[in-house]
Write an enzyme that holds these catalytic residues in place. Structure first.
Site, short mmCIF file in Angstrom:
data_model
loop_
_atom_site.label_atom_id
_atom_site.label_comp_id
_atom_site.label_asym_id
_atom_site.label_seq_id
_atom_site.Cartn_x
_atom_site.Cartn_y
_atom_site.Cartn_z
N GLU A 55 0.89 -1.15 0.07
CA GLU A 55 0.15 -0.01 -0.06
C GLU A 55 0.93 1.26 0.06
O GLU A 55 2.03 1.34 0.87
CB GLU A 55 -0.88 0.06 1.34
CG GLU A 55 -1.97 1.46 1.22
CD GLU A 55 -2.76 1.07 2.40
OE1 GLU A 55 -3.67 1.83 2.74
OE2 GLU A 55 -2.38 0.13 3.45
N ASP A 83 11.49 -4.02 16.31
CA ASP A 83 12.12 -2.39 16.29
C ASP A 83 11.20 -1.48 15.99
O ASP A 83 11.13 -0.51 15.07
CB ASP A 83 12.99 -2.53 14.74
CG ASP A 83 13.89 -1.40 14.80
OD1 ASP A 83 14.47 -0.71 15.72
OD2 ASP A 83 14.22 -1.14 13.43
N ASN A 104 8.99 4.50 12.87
CA ASN A 104 8.53 3.27 11.99
C ASN A 104 7.14 3.22 12.13
O ASN A 104 6.20 2.10 12.04
CB ASN A 104 9.07 2.00 12.61
CG ASN A 104 10.69 1.68 12.03
OD1 ASN A 104 10.99 2.24 11.20
ND2 ASN A 104 11.12 1.07 12.72
N ASP A 130 7.84 -0.97 8.31
CA ASP A 130 9.17 -1.47 8.68
C ASP A 130 9.22 -2.71 9.33
O ASP A 130 9.93 -2.64 10.55
CB ASP A 130 10.08 -0.25 9.02
CG ASP A 130 11.74 -0.84 8.50
OD1 ASP A 130 11.82 -2.04 8.07
OD2 ASP A 130 12.57 -0.11 9.08
#
Length: 232
Positions: free
Chosen positions: A6, A48, A53, A66
């Site tokens: 997307e 992470d 992110n 991510d």
């Protein structure tokens, strides 16, 4: 081979934190906790998570991005060596920064969300240092001042919730994103948080425990996260 993803129009949460009012910020963190709960129900841990992110779309929807370091709970897929340091140290939980893969679970993502929440509430990261080694020592052995100690006008309930999210022991943190999202909704209404450590009864569909290490590839990410978006 190719991956279709997307296209997201929005801003990284890291660029927005200082401009958000308390209620709007807590509402975004509630969304993120719910998204993490979905990811963990699919047996995937991000590893992470940090404000950079997370992208907030133009219509106010938080998107976790991510998943390059994500892992799936399947020991047959394990390729990472014990002791490897994977992720961003400033947002790592004590067990993650030790490189203890056998202790990693969805709780590391909830810790990272708690660190991000602390940053939003206070304008400072809870654990800082001159180098990675100093940061690692502080994460493992030092308890930061509560958000209310740094920002006296914050509600006690919000501060307490944040400190629960970054408790040293995984069993003292929230058992899953559902419990964390519930408490974020409560403090937005001016109600005290209930908590939700591992000793609390798990609701149906709660996040799986860290029974195995986990690794996931790009193709599985598409299958597992039909409602989440990824960075290209």
């Amino acid at each position: 081979a190719y991956i279709a993803m997307e296209l997201i129009s929005g801003r990284p949460l890291s660029e927005m934190l200082k401009d958000l009012d308390l209620d709007t910020g807590l509402a975004l963190f509630e969304q993120i906790a719910e998204a993490l709960n979905y990811a963990h129900q699919q047996e995937v841990v991000h590893r992470d998570l940090k404000p950079a992110n997370i992208v907030v779309t133009d219509d106010g929807l938080a998107k976790i991005m991510d998943f390059g370091l994500a892992k799936i709970l399947d020991e047959s897929q394990e390729l990472t060596r014990q002791g490897d340091l994977i992720g961003t140290p400033l947002y790592m939980s004590p067990e993650q920064i030790r490189g203890d893969l056998t202790a990693l679970s969805p709780s590391v993502d909830l810790w990272a969300l708690g660190v991000s929440l602390y940053l939003f509430l206070t304008g400072q990261l809870p654990f800082r240092g001159r180098n990675v080694e100093e940061v690692a020592r502080r994460i493992q052995h030092w308890t930061p001042p509560s958000p209310k100690e740094r920002v006296p006008e914050l509600p006690v309930a919000v501060s307490d919730l944040c400190m629960t999210a970054i408790a040293k022991r995984p069993s003292d943190r929230y058992i899953d994103g559902e419990h964390l999202a519930r408490d974020l909704a409560r403090v937005r209404r001016g109600e005290p948080p209930i908590g939700g450590g591992s000793s609390a009864p798990a609701s149906a569909g709660a996040a799986p425990s860290a029974r195995r290490p986990y690794l996931i590839g790009g193709a599985l990410l598409i299958l597992a996260f039909t409602t989440l978006s990824f960075e290209s």
